[in-house]
Write a protein that holds these residues in place. Structure first.
Motif, mmCIF file in Angstrom:
data_model
loop_
_atom_site.group_PDB
_atom_site.id
_atom_site.type_symbol
_atom_site.label_atom_id
_atom_site.label_comp_id
_atom_site.label_asym_id
_atom_site.label_seq_id
_atom_site.Cartn_x
_atom_site.Cartn_y
_atom_site.Cartn_z
ATOM 1 N N SER A 1 27.618 37.136 51.057
ATOM 2 C CA SER A 1 27.238 36.071 51.989
ATOM 3 C C SER A 1 25.944 35.437 51.483
ATOM 4 O O SER A 1 25.364 35.895 50.490
ATOM 5 C CB SER A 1 27.046 36.639 53.394
ATOM 6 O OG SER A 1 26.009 37.581 53.371
ATOM 7 N N TYR A 2 25.491 34.411 52.164
ATOM 8 C CA TYR A 2 24.193 33.824 51.824
ATOM 9 C C TYR A 2 23.553 33.267 53.078
ATOM 10 O O TYR A 2 24.233 33.040 54.097
ATOM 11 C CB TYR A 2 24.322 32.728 50.754
ATOM 12 C CG TYR A 2 25.229 31.581 51.114
ATOM 13 C CD1 TYR A 2 24.789 30.546 51.937
ATOM 14 C CD2 TYR A 2 26.534 31.526 50.635
ATOM 15 C CE1 TYR A 2 25.624 29.494 52.276
ATOM 16 C CE2 TYR A 2 27.388 30.472 50.967
ATOM 17 C CZ TYR A 2 26.926 29.456 51.784
ATOM 18 O OH TYR A 2 27.747 28.415 52.135
ATOM 19 N N SER A 3 22.256 33.086 52.986
ATOM 20 C CA SER A 3 21.523 32.460 54.078
ATOM 21 C C SER A 3 20.484 31.566 53.418
ATOM 22 O O SER A 3 19.619 32.046 52.680
ATOM 23 C CB SER A 3 20.862 33.566 54.913
ATOM 24 O OG SER A 3 19.972 32.989 55.806
ATOM 25 N N LEU A 4 20.619 30.259 53.608
ATOM 26 C CA LEU A 4 19.745 29.317 52.909
ATOM 27 C C LEU A 4 19.049 28.433 53.939
ATOM 28 O O LEU A 4 19.646 28.053 54.947
ATOM 29 C CB LEU A 4 20.579 28.436 51.975
ATOM 30 C CG LEU A 4 21.285 29.168 50.824
ATOM 31 C CD1 LEU A 4 22.356 28.284 50.192
ATOM 32 C CD2 LEU A 4 20.280 29.625 49.765
ATOM 33 N N SER A 5 17.806 28.126 53.674
ATOM 34 C CA SER A 5 17.124 27.206 54.588
ATOM 35 C C SER A 5 15.984 26.501 53.860
ATOM 36 O O SER A 5 15.449 27.024 52.867
ATOM 37 C CB SER A 5 16.579 27.950 55.804
ATOM 38 O OG SER A 5 15.566 28.828 55.416
ATOM 39 N N TYR B 1 19.661 24.099 57.161
ATOM 40 C CA TYR B 1 19.948 25.525 56.935
ATOM 41 C C TYR B 1 21.434 25.861 57.047
ATOM 42 O O TYR B 1 22.221 25.114 57.647
ATOM 43 C CB TYR B 1 19.138 26.388 57.907
ATOM 44 C CG TYR B 1 19.289 26.036 59.370
ATOM 45 C CD1 TYR B 1 20.216 26.666 60.172
ATOM 46 C CD2 TYR B 1 18.483 25.052 59.969
ATOM 47 C CE1 TYR B 1 20.352 26.353 61.511
ATOM 48 C CE2 TYR B 1 18.613 24.728 61.310
ATOM 49 C CZ TYR B 1 19.550 25.385 62.078
ATOM 50 O OH TYR B 1 19.698 25.060 63.402
ATOM 51 N N SER B 2 21.764 26.985 56.423
ATOM 52 C CA SER B 2 23.138 27.480 56.550
ATOM 53 C C SER B 2 23.262 28.142 57.914
ATOM 54 O O SER B 2 22.289 28.691 58.449
ATOM 55 C CB SER B 2 23.479 28.455 55.432
ATOM 56 O OG SER B 2 22.595 29.554 55.446
ATOM 57 N N PHE B 3 24.481 28.097 58.465
ATOM 58 C CA PHE B 3 24.678 28.579 59.827
ATOM 59 C C PHE B 3 26.057 29.209 59.933
ATOM 60 O O PHE B 3 27.036 28.616 59.508
ATOM 61 C CB PHE B 3 24.574 27.374 60.787
ATOM 62 C CG PHE B 3 24.871 27.716 62.212
ATOM 63 C CD1 PHE B 3 23.878 28.250 63.023
ATOM 64 C CD2 PHE B 3 26.135 27.529 62.739
ATOM 65 C CE1 PHE B 3 24.153 28.586 64.336
ATOM 66 C CE2 PHE B 3 26.416 27.860 64.056
ATOM 67 C CZ PHE B 3 25.422 28.397 64.849
ATOM 68 N N SER C 1 30.485 28.042 55.247
ATOM 69 C CA SER C 1 29.295 28.136 56.088
ATOM 70 C C SER C 1 28.975 26.773 56.684
ATOM 71 O O SER C 1 29.187 25.743 56.024
ATOM 72 C CB SER C 1 28.105 28.592 55.249
ATOM 73 O OG SER C 1 26.932 28.580 56.053
ATOM 74 N N GLY C 2 28.448 26.761 57.901
ATOM 75 C CA GLY C 2 27.881 25.531 58.420
ATOM 76 C C GLY C 2 26.641 25.200 57.609
ATOM 77 O O GLY C 2 25.932 26.096 57.138
ATOM 78 N N MET C 3 26.393 23.917 57.384
ATOM 79 C CA MET C 3 25.141 23.468 56.758
ATOM 80 C C MET C 3 24.622 22.359 57.661
ATOM 81 O O MET C 3 25.246 21.282 57.745
ATOM 82 C CB MET C 3 25.400 22.890 55.366
ATOM 83 C CG MET C 3 25.542 23.938 54.323
ATOM 84 S SD MET C 3 23.947 24.722 53.999
ATOM 85 C CE MET C 3 24.511 25.997 52.886
ATOM 86 N N GLY D 1 18.851 18.751 50.926
ATOM 87 C CA GLY D 1 18.904 20.197 51.161
ATOM 88 C C GLY D 1 19.803 20.879 50.143
ATOM 89 O O GLY D 1 19.443 21.910 49.564
ATOM 90 N N PHE D 2 20.974 20.284 49.879
ATOM 91 C CA PHE D 2 21.897 20.884 48.903
ATOM 92 C C PHE D 2 21.257 20.932 47.514
ATOM 93 O O PHE D 2 21.425 21.902 46.775
ATOM 94 C CB PHE D 2 23.209 20.103 48.849
ATOM 95 C CG PHE D 2 24.152 20.428 49.990
ATOM 96 C CD1 PHE D 2 24.498 21.749 50.274
ATOM 97 C CD2 PHE D 2 24.700 19.423 50.772
ATOM 98 C CE1 PHE D 2 25.370 22.055 51.321
ATOM 99 C CE2 PHE D 2 25.566 19.726 51.822
ATOM 100 C CZ PHE D 2 25.895 21.042 52.102
#
Ligand code: FAD
Length: 524
Positions: free
Chosen positions: A302-306, A315-317, A352-354, A441-442
């Motif tokens: 998984s990932y979590s980006l912000s 951010y990823s959601f 993932s939501g972004m 953001g990307f």
């Protein structure tokens, strides 16, 4: 002798019980046959460095009898003749509130606009075949709420608000795997959740509580500044000593109804954007720093980006490894997507939501519409996505690299979204405050996770239901609505939770506060 031991092992070694036993014995300075028992109490994956390690927290006993492990059992007493509390909504907020009311000796009357989980599945099948959108039975509405057909991630940043461990134990008691009690990032999976939800319903009913499906609440019954009950679509008036309102953030009609009834609402910050989908292999390669991906022993990464772009969070959601993108609209003229995963997280895709943070003053002319302006803005984005999509629930999509470069996509990569996609220039029609920030953001995320922006990935529109643009304000101490005695705004729709676990925690808290109100006693 009891000891707590931490082992950091390669993924392969962490799957080898014999090896773990010998390592534990070594740490305890005893031979393996002197080890009375050991158990993993917490498991997490550390992929921050080039070498990926699994961290195991172990409780071990040598030359000593380990305490008998007793699974937590919840007692739900008979409440059939007890004072009644109306619970609107059978999502995590509503069901956890109902179970807590039972524990405390009050009778919950749960009213749910949608259907029971089994019946609900049939409507989801129609939706996925692009045959119809049932406005009362879909991915947001129906038993278990928005969380039933989801990834069932049980993370929360708000553990301080309540008893997160208890939420896990209640899910486990009702059939979720014991893994959720030890994993650092527990999840149940969409294939397991319906049975868990049904077992929770059974506990409520067995204790003498009531659960009514196809029962949409359309009005609140007020006696001055006190709530006495609710009215349903069929005109029935259902009264109770208190009302817990846990209707989720997709129940826009509830906000409009409250506003018309002069029940105070507040505009709040929320987030909207797109859902992004990559091949899971690619995310495994990036996150586990290996061209070979996750190999045989690691879970789908998984990932979590912000980041902050022009003073707003991007951010990823709700990242769903090994999952599927699903149609999450509640009306036929909207386009909304979300994500879910099965318990094994074994689909070939990672989604993932972004999303971009939206503040009440970011919505231009919609601000003139007052406290519900955010809802109107959200609706407009969903309508825009619908118009730019294909027919019905066919979603507009663009390759991620083309989105960032501002180019049309002529070919779209394969996608998990069953109803289908149509190529569309999202970079062009998304409102600038969302589209531009997402593109920047990307670019930033690609620098953090090389290879993230690629033509193998897709953006699919729109992810608009991350949280509510509206809060139903409540008193900090009593949890009652700031004006209406006996009304308990609860969970995500009230603006006091985000996600399954925090909505469940909030449900428990609202039940406790309602019990204090009804009995005049203090819980402490
Ligand atoms: P909801 O779950 O929205 O429940 C509200 C309930 O109230 C619904 O059942 C609705 O039908 C009912 N209702 C609404 N209006 C009325 C009315 N007028 N009368 C009677 N009943 C009414 N969160 C996570 O933490 N992890 C995840 O993996 C995750 N994945 C998700 C995947 C999808 C596809 C979706 C849509 C959401 C996901 N979420 C996830 C978000 C999560 O589901 C919600 O945060 C959570 O369910 C909110 O709980 P709630 O009880 O406050 O509201």
């Amino acid at each position: 002798m009891k000891r707590e031991i931490v082992l950091r092992l390669s993924p392969k070694d962490a799957a080898d019980d014999k090896l773990i036993k010998s390592l534990v014995a070594k740490k305890m300075k005893v031979s393996p046959d002197k080890l009375s028992a050991f158990r993993v109490v917490k498991r997490s994956i550390d992929a921050r460095q080039k070498i990926v390690l699994v961290q195991l927290h172990i409780e071990a006993y040598a030359n000593a009898k380990p305490p008998k492990e007793k699974p937590v059992v919840f007692e739900y007493p008979d409440v059939s003749n007890k004072p009644e509390v109306v619970v609107v909504g059978a999502g995590p907020g509503g069901y956890f509130a109902a179970l807590r009311l039972v524990e405390l000796g009050l009778k919950p009357i749960v009213l749910e606009r949608g259907k029971g989980v089994n019946e609900r599945k049939k409507d989801l099948a129609l939706l996925n075949r692009n045959e119809s959108v049932n406005t009362e039975s879909n991915y947001a509405f129906g038993e278990g709420g928005a969380g039933t057909f989801s990834d069932g991630k049980l993370y929360t940043r708000s553990t301080k608000r309540g008893d997160f461990r208890k939420v896990l134990e209640v899910f486990h008691f009702h059939g979720a795997s014991g893994d959720i009690l030890i994993d650092a990032h527990p999840h149940i999976g969409t294939d397991k959740l319906p049975e868990v939800i049904k077992a929770m319903r059974q506990s409520i009913i067995d204790a003498g509580g009531e659960v009514h499906f196809d029962t949409k609440v359309t009005n609140v019954l007020l006696d001055g500044q006190k709530i006495t009950g609710v009215e349903t679509q069929s005109g029935d008036k259902i009264t109770g000593d208190a009302v817990i309102l846990a209707t989720g953030h997709s129940a826009r009609d509830i906000y409009y109804m409250l506003d018309e009834s002069n029940v105070l609402l507040e505009a709040k910050t929320w987030a909207m954007g797109v859902r992004v989908e990559h091949p899971q292999d690619l995310i495994d390669q990036i996150q586990y720093h290996s061209p070979k991906g996750r190999g045989d022993y690691l879970p789908a990464a998984s990932y979590s980006l912000s980041c902050q772009i022009e003073e707003r969070g991007v951010y990823s959601f709700c990242m769903c490894p090994g999952g599927f993108i699903v149609p999450a609209m509640t009306d036929a003229d909207e386009m909304v997507v979300n994500g879910m995963s099965p318990s094994k997280r074994n689909s070939p895709w990672a989604n993932s939501g972004m999303v971009v943070e939206i503040r009440p003053d970011d919505i231009g002319e919609y601000q003139n519409k007052g406290v519900l302006g955010g809802l109107e803005y959200q609706k407009e984005l969903e309508r825009l996505a619908f118009v730019n999509g294909g027919q019905g629930v066919v979603a507009p999509a663009q390759s991620l690299a083309d989105f960032v470069d501002g180019q049309l996509s002529f070919d779209l990569p394969e996608c998990s979204y069953v109803p289908g996609l149509v190529a569309s220039p999202l970079h062009f029609w998304l409102p600038e405050n969302i589209g531009q920030r997402l593109r920047k953001g990307f670019e930033y995320f690609d620098r953090r996770a090389r290879g993230f922006v690629t033509n193998e990935a897709l953006v699919v529109g729109v992810e608009s239901r991350t949280s509510s643009p509206v809060r139903i304000p409540r008193d900090r101490m009593s949890f009652q609505h700031v004006q209406i005695a006996g009304l308990y705004p609860c969970g995500e729709g009230a603006g006091y939770a985000g996600g399954i676990a925090s909505s469940a925690i909030d449900g428990e808290k609202c039940a406790e506060k309602a019990w204090e109100f009804v009995t005049g006693k203090s819980i402490d």
